[in-house]
Write a protein that holds these residues in place. Structure first.
Motif, PDB file in Angstrom:
ATOM      1  N   ASN A  25       6.562  64.074  75.371  1.00  0.00           N
ATOM      2  CA  ASN A  25       7.977  64.401  75.578  1.00  0.00           C
ATOM      3  C   ASN A  25       8.130  65.205  76.867  1.00  0.00           C
ATOM      4  OD1 ASN A  25       7.085  66.986  74.971  1.00  0.00           O
ATOM      5  ND2 ASN A  25       7.788  66.870  72.832  1.00  0.00           N
ATOM      6  N   ASN A  26       9.335  65.671  77.133  1.00  0.00           N
ATOM      7  CA  ASN A  26       9.596  66.387  78.393  1.00  0.00           C
ATOM      8  C   ASN A  26       8.774  67.671  78.491  1.00  0.00           C
ATOM      9  OD1 ASN A  26      11.407  64.483  79.324  1.00  0.00           O
ATOM     10  ND2 ASN A  26      13.177  65.484  78.358  1.00  0.00           N
ATOM     11  N   ALA A  27       8.617  68.365  77.378  1.00  0.00           N
ATOM     12  CA  ALA A  27       7.832  69.611  77.397  1.00  0.00           C
ATOM     13  C   ALA A  27       6.382  69.331  77.760  1.00  0.00           C
ATOM     14  CB  ALA A  27       7.926  70.300  76.044  1.00  0.00           C
ATOM     15  N   VAL A  28       5.809  68.260  77.203  1.00  0.00           N
ATOM     16  CA  VAL A  28       4.421  67.901  77.518  1.00  0.00           C
ATOM     17  C   VAL A  28       4.298  67.509  78.987  1.00  0.00           C
ATOM     18  CG1 VAL A  28       2.584  66.239  77.046  1.00  0.00           C
ATOM     19  CG2 VAL A  28       3.904  67.212  75.154  1.00  0.00           C
ATOM     20  N   LEU A  58       2.036  69.151  81.935  1.00  0.00           N
ATOM     21  CA  LEU A  58       1.083  68.385  82.744  1.00  0.00           C
ATOM     22  C   LEU A  58       1.309  68.630  84.234  1.00  0.00           C
ATOM     23  CD1 LEU A  58       0.946  64.994  80.791  1.00  0.00           C
ATOM     24  CD2 LEU A  58      -0.959  66.577  81.153  1.00  0.00           C
ATOM     25  N   LYS A  59       2.558  68.751  84.613  1.00  0.00           N
ATOM     26  CA  LYS A  59       2.854  69.042  86.027  1.00  0.00           C
ATOM     27  C   LYS A  59       2.298  70.415  86.418  1.00  0.00           C
ATOM     28  CE  LYS A  59       7.041  66.186  86.200  1.00  0.00           C
ATOM     29  NZ  LYS A  59       8.525  66.171  86.328  1.00  0.00           N
ATOM     30  N   ASP A  60       2.428  71.389  85.518  1.00  0.00           N
ATOM     31  CA  ASP A  60       1.883  72.719  85.796  1.00  0.00           C
ATOM     32  C   ASP A  60       0.361  72.662  85.952  1.00  0.00           C
ATOM     33  OD1 ASP A  60       4.403  73.802  85.660  1.00  0.00           O
ATOM     34  OD2 ASP A  60       4.209  74.446  83.560  1.00  0.00           O
ATOM     35  N   ILE A  61      -0.287  71.911  85.059  1.00  0.00           N
ATOM     36  CA  ILE A  61      -1.748  71.790  85.121  1.00  0.00           C
ATOM     37  C   ILE A  61      -2.162  71.098  86.413  1.00  0.00           C
ATOM     38  CG2 ILE A  61      -3.769  70.728  84.032  1.00  0.00           C
ATOM     39  CD1 ILE A  61      -2.266  71.034  81.339  1.00  0.00           C
ATOM     40  N   ALA A  62      -1.429  70.029  86.772  1.00  0.00           N
ATOM     41  CA  ALA A  62      -1.742  69.295  88.003  1.00  0.00           C
ATOM     42  C   ALA A  62      -1.589  70.189  89.225  1.00  0.00           C
ATOM     43  CB  ALA A  62      -0.847  68.067  88.115  1.00  0.00           C
ATOM     44  N   GLN A  63      -0.559  71.039  89.211  1.00  0.00           N
ATOM     45  CA  GLN A  63      -0.333  71.959  90.322  1.00  0.00           C
ATOM     46  C   GLN A  63      -1.486  72.957  90.448  1.00  0.00           C
ATOM     47  OE1 GLN A  63       2.060  72.208  92.731  1.00  0.00           O
ATOM     48  NE2 GLN A  63       0.952  73.991  93.526  1.00  0.00           N
ATOM     49  N   LYS A  64      -1.915  73.512  89.306  1.00  0.00           N
ATOM     50  CA  LYS A  64      -3.013  74.480  89.328  1.00  0.00           C
ATOM     51  C   LYS A  64      -4.354  73.789  89.574  1.00  0.00           C
ATOM     52  CE  LYS A  64      -0.654  77.650  86.181  1.00  0.00           C
ATOM     53  NZ  LYS A  64      -0.627  78.262  84.826  1.00  0.00           N
ATOM     54  N   GLY A  65      -4.447  72.550  89.164  1.00  0.00           N
ATOM     55  CA  GLY A  65      -5.663  71.780  89.412  1.00  0.00           C
ATOM     56  C   GLY A  65      -6.356  71.346  88.141  1.00  0.00           C
ATOM     57  N   PHE A  66      -6.679  70.041  88.053  1.00  0.00           N
ATOM     58  CA  PHE A  66      -7.515  69.525  86.973  1.00  0.00           C
ATOM     59  C   PHE A  66      -8.965  69.891  87.276  1.00  0.00           C
ATOM     60  CE2 PHE A  66      -3.890  66.565  86.722  1.00  0.00           C
ATOM     61  CZ  PHE A  66      -3.621  66.619  85.364  1.00  0.00           C
ATOM     62  N   ASN A 120     -12.165  62.942  74.192  1.00  0.00           N
ATOM     63  CA  ASN A 120     -11.142  62.756  73.168  1.00  0.00           C
ATOM     64  C   ASN A 120      -9.813  63.277  73.708  1.00  0.00           C
ATOM     65  OD1 ASN A 120      -9.546  62.533  70.906  1.00  0.00           O
ATOM     66  ND2 ASN A 120     -11.045  63.416  69.499  1.00  0.00           N
ATOM     67  N   PRO A 121      -8.869  62.412  73.998  1.00  0.00           N
ATOM     68  CA  PRO A 121      -7.577  62.847  74.555  1.00  0.00           C
ATOM     69  C   PRO A 121      -6.862  63.888  73.692  1.00  0.00           C
ATOM     70  CG  PRO A 121      -7.807  60.485  74.786  1.00  0.00           C
ATOM     71  CD  PRO A 121      -8.968  60.944  73.944  1.00  0.00           C
ATOM     72  N   LEU A 122      -7.088  63.824  72.359  1.00  0.00           N
ATOM     73  CA  LEU A 122      -6.405  64.779  71.487  1.00  0.00           C
ATOM     74  C   LEU A 122      -6.954  66.197  71.683  1.00  0.00           C
ATOM     75  CD1 LEU A 122      -4.083  63.848  69.727  1.00  0.00           C
ATOM     76  CD2 LEU A 122      -5.535  64.184  67.733  1.00  0.00           C
ATOM     77  N   ASP A 123      -8.255  66.323  71.996  1.00  0.00           N
ATOM     78  CA  ASP A 123      -8.816  67.643  72.297  1.00  0.00           C
ATOM     79  C   ASP A 123      -8.196  68.197  73.579  1.00  0.00           C
ATOM     80  OD1 ASP A 123     -10.400  67.495  70.081  1.00  0.00           O
ATOM     81  OD2 ASP A 123     -12.204  66.871  71.152  1.00  0.00           O
ATOM     82  N   PHE A 124      -8.028  67.334  74.583  1.00  0.00           N
ATOM     83  CA  PHE A 124      -7.378  67.747  75.832  1.00  0.00           C
ATOM     84  C   PHE A 124      -5.956  68.247  75.539  1.00  0.00           C
ATOM     85  CE2 PHE A 124      -4.536  66.840  79.361  1.00  0.00           C
ATOM     86  CZ  PHE A 124      -5.212  67.357  80.465  1.00  0.00           C
ATOM     87  N   TYR A 125      -5.246  67.518  74.690  1.00  0.00           N
ATOM     88  CA  TYR A 125      -3.883  67.906  74.330  1.00  0.00           C
ATOM     89  C   TYR A 125      -3.868  69.273  73.641  1.00  0.00           C
ATOM     90  CZ  TYR A 125       0.443  67.998  71.588  1.00  0.00           C
ATOM     91  OH  TYR A 125       1.632  68.376  71.013  1.00  0.00           O
ATOM     92  N   SER A 126      -4.788  69.481  72.687  1.00  0.00           N
ATOM     93  CA  SER A 126      -4.813  70.742  71.936  1.00  0.00           C
ATOM     94  C   SER A 126      -5.140  71.924  72.836  1.00  0.00           C
ATOM     95  CB  SER A 126      -5.843  70.663  70.796  1.00  0.00           C
ATOM     96  OG  SER A 126      -5.497  69.649  69.891  1.00  0.00           O
ATOM     97  N   GLN A 127      -6.137  71.735  73.692  1.00  0.00           N
ATOM     98  CA  GLN A 127      -6.630  72.866  74.473  1.00  0.00           C
ATOM     99  C   GLN A 127      -5.806  73.114  75.741  1.00  0.00           C
ATOM    100  OE1 GLN A 127     -10.882  72.324  75.077  1.00  0.00           O
ATOM    101  NE2 GLN A 127     -11.163  71.751  72.932  1.00  0.00           N
ATOM    102  N   LEU A 129      -3.647  59.182  86.445  1.00  0.00           N
ATOM    103  CA  LEU A 129      -2.422  58.413  86.195  1.00  0.00           C
ATOM    104  C   LEU A 129      -2.237  58.159  84.698  1.00  0.00           C
ATOM    105  CD1 LEU A 129      -2.440  55.804  89.126  1.00  0.00           C
ATOM    106  CD2 LEU A 129      -0.750  57.621  88.733  1.00  0.00           C
ATOM    107  N   GLU A 130      -3.341  57.894  84.007  1.00  0.00           N
ATOM    108  CA  GLU A 130      -3.264  57.685  82.548  1.00  0.00           C
ATOM    109  C   GLU A 130      -2.835  58.968  81.851  1.00  0.00           C
ATOM    110  OE1 GLU A 130      -6.341  57.114  78.872  1.00  0.00           O
ATOM    111  OE2 GLU A 130      -6.769  55.959  80.692  1.00  0.00           O
ATOM    112  N   ILE A 131      -3.398  60.095  82.264  1.00  0.00           N
ATOM    113  CA  ILE A 131      -3.069  61.379  81.644  1.00  0.00           C
ATOM    114  C   ILE A 131      -1.590  61.706  81.856  1.00  0.00           C
ATOM    115  CG2 ILE A 131      -3.469  63.875  81.761  1.00  0.00           C
ATOM    116  CD1 ILE A 131      -6.393  63.252  82.451  1.00  0.00           C
ATOM    117  N   CYS A 132      -1.071  61.416  83.043  1.00  0.00           N
ATOM    118  CA  CYS A 132       0.301  61.798  83.392  1.00  0.00           C
ATOM    119  C   CYS A 132       1.336  60.719  83.100  1.00  0.00           C
ATOM    120  CB  CYS A 132       0.370  62.174  84.886  1.00  0.00           C
ATOM    121  SG  CYS A 132      -0.649  63.606  85.299  1.00  0.00           S
ATOM    122  N   ASN A 133       0.901  59.583  82.588  1.00  0.00           N
ATOM    123  CA  ASN A 133       1.817  58.483  82.291  1.00  0.00           C
ATOM    124  C   ASN A 133       2.686  58.843  81.076  1.00  0.00           C
ATOM    125  OD1 ASN A 133       3.160  56.131  81.727  1.00  0.00           O
ATOM    126  ND2 ASN A 133       1.331  54.838  81.693  1.00  0.00           N
TER     127      ASN A 133
END
Length: 915
Positions: A631-634, A638-646, A657-664, A899-903
């Motif tokens: 959703n918009n909050a997620v 993601l934009k904040d994380i991308a700005q700070k750096g992956f 596991n994408p769900l672990d990435f989401y949780s953490q 791109l997959e993460i931010c899609n």
């Protein structure tokens, strides 16, 4: 359903013209009295005075003129007798005495209730022990153990006599003594009550004292007795259901002179009897829940009883009742040791009786996390229980004192002392702490009393237990340690119950087998009809041998089986629908064999028995992987994380596991950080990394020499110690496995330096270029309308014989095959195979962005558990050099992953992890 037994009694008394108000009804239990009052209301019109209704135990107590002792008081009285009679050298402390005294008291009860001449039993027992150990008793040099053993049996008679005199002098008695005194006082009672009329109803197995009392009242014309038995069981001389009443008819002279009331004929009426076997106790409870769901009318439920052969199934049954049941009446107590509050005092006594003044952190966390304790630490918006737990975790504290706890939360000092102070040799202090804690909890619960009624009831019952203990400790000084207090406390809550109070005449009835006496229901569901439960079988909790009991006409397991046989078949007499449920699965305590009662029903052929085996339906559940839409909050996160750096580790975590990435990363949920009792792998790795950083940072832009490396070794022990203490906090590294891990850390660092010393000696040239270098570089991804960065920290960059190397340290074991790839498309598909190449290529990419390579470089891993392999470079097919083409290929895979993460149209989908 036909008329109930109690209705038959009232109808018969009305026919006789009896004034019911002037009668005294004696019933097997108190609970039956409530149903008798309801029956009187139905069958006697108008207003009338209620007759006196008492249980048989209350009636006998009235005759005896003795007050019934509580079990707690009885044991203290017995111990005072024991101390006065037993030689000092043979006296046992109260906690040991308590364990065998319970059995002795039970035997005293039996002897008295059956009016056995006590000397006969005790002399017989003493002689038996001498015969059993005749080679002991005739030995010239008997050991003290042999003498004490035989003298104990000789003293039993004296224990009994002295205890009896002591209690009677105080006008008190245990159950058996009350019965014996009642039989002795019977004639005086009769003289004082010549105008009374007593009605005994619903009795079956009677002890000798009860038989004497009832027969004498019948002989004097002061009583009537109504039996609840069916002709089917009386006529069949082999059927245990009629065992006792056949004996009464045969042996009581008064029953030969007057009509026997009654031999009913209800058992042969039409009944639907279903016998159902189902696996495990939970299967029984779920099956019963399904049966009750079908009985969805108030009238059906009002005439329905669930009888639990195994009373420990009460709580599971309550939790499995269907929603359509709004009213239930539980006529059995919940054992106190099953109440949630019991777990708190179990933990507290573990602290109180400890010999140590320091407390293991898990004990602290468990108590502070308890549902009744955590609210007590709340102060405005701050909960000091959380403060203490976080302090323990942050500082890695394995054990701490009460003083240290009070320093963390000084405004909760008094409560912390009550919870955690050891008082091993001061049981009074421990008891006062328990009572104060109960008062603290009560004060908190009173603030919202309407929502905490059950919890307050729990507190009240436990407060009664501690009050009883306190009263006994004030009167007697036998409890000298908290261990003894704890033993007595455990016995009390094991045998005591929390009784349920409700409207006994409404809704579904839930009861144990003994609570069903005198009561009749149209629909009966009986659970746990297994051998070893119904009937209980050969249980012997007595010092009196089986043959001695038979000789003196004391009840054995055979008579107890006959009691349960009667209760089982009495439930069936007037019922129309009977459901008998048993457990088909064997386990440690119950063999899974169905009860002999079921077999007897099946071969009796009086009724058609529908037998079946059922199992709970097991639905086929397909594994559905969790998905989280973006959703918009997620997306903003993601934009904040991308700005700070992956970081490379975050990206590989997504691959895993994408769900672990989401949780953490999105939710910011951290794994629970438990206290490290043993140095963890990540702590070891951090210690090695930080030590190498301190050692090699002064050597940046220098070529390594033998002297430089030898000088480094002098500082290894000090730096490893400092860094492991910094990570392990208050943990102890001076003993045990932690000392070994500390030595391993030093060995790893020294081995690494030795590796480089050998390389220098062999003519290799090594120049340190960077240590723990931090990078943050932009990524050009036109498909995204926000900036994206890659960030990370490289453990080491050096120049080895003219080739630049990017090195990632690993404290675990890594094999060379784990840093190779054959197809670029595989890089982001398998975490286990390709996470390490992904990370080291990310470091190489960031370095090249800042300072483009003039010639190919290498990037790889040094594994401290596989140091013999030395530097293990990244391989693409057969090449271990990283060129611009290599980095371009890597960037394409990196780009697709981001791109997959931010899609926004690509949800986070849980990846199935194969163990």
């Amino acid at each position: 359903m036909t008329t109930t037994f109690l209705e038959d009694v009232i109808i018969d008394l009305k026919k006789q013209g009896q004034d019911v108000s002037k009668l005294t009804f004696i019933l097997p239990s108190k609970r039956a009295g409530v149903f008798l009052k309801n029956t009187l209301h139905k069958h006697i019109p108008g207003t009338f005075f209620s007759p006196e209704i008492v249980s048989i135990e209350e009636f006998v107590e009235q005759i005896s003129n003795l007050e019934r002792l509580s079990n707690t008081e009885l044991f203290f009285e017995f111990y005072s007798v024991y101390l006065n009679i037993t030689p000092k050298e043979e006296i046992e402390p109260f906690d040991k005495f308590f364990k065998w005294a319970q059995i002795i008291i039970q035997d005293f009860n039996e002897i008295d209730r059956y009016l056995i001449e006590p000397n006969n039993i005790f002399d017989y027992l003493s002689e038996i022990k001498k015969i059993e150990h005749n080679h002991w008793s005739i030995e010239a040099n008997q050991t003290s153990y042999i003498k004490n053993y035989l003298s104990f049996w000789n003293r039993l008679k004296l224990y009994y006599q002295t205890l009896t005199k002591q209690l009677i002098s105080k006008q008190k008695g245990y159950q058996g003594l009350v019965y014996r005194e009642a039989s002795n006082n019977l004639h005086a009672f009769i003289k004082q009550n010549t105008n009374e009329r007593f009605i005994f109803a619903g009795f079956n197995a009677l002890n000798k004292a009860e038989e004497v009392i009832i027969q004498e009242l019948l002989n004097q014309g002061l009583a009537n007795i109504y039996w609840d038995i069916d002709n089917h069981f009386v006529k069949n001389k082999l059927h245990d259901a009629g065992h006792f009443i056949r004996s009464h008819k045969k042996n009581w002279p008064v029953l030969k002179k007057h009509p026997f009331k009654w031999n009913a004929n209800h058992y042969h009426t039409d009944k639907q009897i279903a016998v159902t076997g189902t696996p495990k106790n939970v299967g029984q409870i779920k099956y019963i829940g399904g049966l009750l769901e079908k009985l969805n009318t108030v009238n059906q439920l009002k005439n329905t009883a669930v009888v639990l052969g195994d009373e420990s199934l009460l709580i599971p049954l309550i939790n499995s009742l269907p929603e359509n049941i709004n009213a239930i009446n539980i006529t059995m107590g919940l054992p106190l040791h099953q109440i949630p509050l019991a777990s708190l005092f179990e933990k507290l006594f573990g602290i109180y009786k400890s010999k140590k003044t320091i407390i293991y952190y898990k004990e602290v966390v468990n108590i502070l996390s308890h549902e009744y304790i955590r609210p007590l630490f709340k102060d405005n918006n701050l909960n000091y229980a959380n403060v203490i737990i976080e302090h323990i975790q942050t500082n890695n504290i394995v054990s701490l004192s009460v003083h240290e706890l009070c320093e963390i939360a000084p405004n909760k000092k008094e409560l912390l002392i009550q919870l955690f102070i050891t008082c091993r040799n001061n049981p009074i202090q421990a008891l006062h702490h328990c009572k104060n804690i109960i008062l603290n909890i009560k004060t908190h619960l009173d603030s919202n009393k309407s929502n905490n009624l059950l919890a307050l009831e729990y507190l009240y019952r436990f407060n009664e237990v501690f009050n009883s203990l306190e009263q006994m400790m004030e009167q007697f000084n036998y409890i000298e340690t908290v261990d003894t207090l704890y033993s007595l406390y455990r016995e009390l809550i094991k045998n005591d119950t929390l009784d349920f109070h409700g409207e006994p005449l409404q809704g579904l009835q839930i009861m144990g087998m003994l609570e069903s006496r005198v009561l009749d229901f149209d629909t009966v569901i009986i659970a746990s009809v297994n051998e070893g439960i119904l009937p209980a079988g050969k249980t012997q909790n007595s010092f009196i041998p089986f043959d001695v009991k038979r000789e003196n006409k004391l009840p054995t397991y055979k008579e107890k089986d006959a009691v349960y046989t009667y209760h089982f078949y009495r439930l069936l007499q007037r019922a129309s629908n009977v459901h008998i449920v048993y457990n088909t699965e064997p386990d440690v305590l119950n063999g899974g064999e169905k009860s002999r009662f079921i077999t007897q029903l099946e071969i009796d052929e009086t009724h058609n028995v529908d037998s079946s085996i059922v199992t709970s339906p097991v639905p086929s559940i397909s594994k559905k992987l969790l998905e989280v839409e973006k959703n918009n909050a997620v997306l903003n996160r993601l934009k904040d994380i991308a700005q700070k750096g992956f970081s490379p580790s975050a990206l590989t975590n997504y691959i895993r596991n994408p769900l672990d990435f989401y949780s953490q990363k999105i939710l910011g949920i951290k794994e629970f950080d438990d206290v490290e009792e043993t140095v963890a792998a990540n702590t070891l790795g951090t210690t090695i990394h930080n030590t190498l950083e301190d050692l090699y940072r002064p050597l940046i832009n220098k070529k390594l020499t033998e002297d430089l490396l030898k000088n480094l070794k002098e500082n290894v022990s000090r730096l490893v110690h400092n860094h492991i203490k910094n990570e392990f906090k208050s943990g102890d590294i001076t003993t045990g496995i932690n000392l070994i891990i500390f030595e391993i850390a030093k060995r790893y660092v020294n081995n690494f330096i030795n590796l480089e010393l050998n390389q220098i000696k062999n003519g290799d040239v090594i120049k340190i270029l960077a240590v723990e270098a931090s990078y943050k570089v932009p990524l050009h991804i036109p498909e995204l309308d926000f900036p994206v960065h890659l960030t990370g920290m490289v453990d080491r960059v050096d120049e080895f014989n003219g080739t630049i190397r990017v090195i990632d340290y690993k404290s675990g074991k890594v094999e060379p095959g784990k840093v190779k790839i054959n197809q670029w498309e595989d890089l982001t598909t398998d975490y286990d195979k390709y996470s390490k190449p992904f990370q080291i290529l990310a470091y190489a990419y960031m370095m090249n962005y800042n300072n483009p390579f003039e010639k190919p470089i290498q990037a790889g891993i040094i594994s401290f558990k596989n140091l013999s392999q030395g530097f293990m470079p990244f391989y693409e097919n057969k090449s271990n050099l990283i060129t611009q083409d290599t980095l371009d290929n890597y960037f394409q895979e990196l780009k697709q992953l981001i791109l997959e993460i931010c899609n926004p149209n690509s949800p986070f989908v849980e990846k199935e992890i194969h163990q």
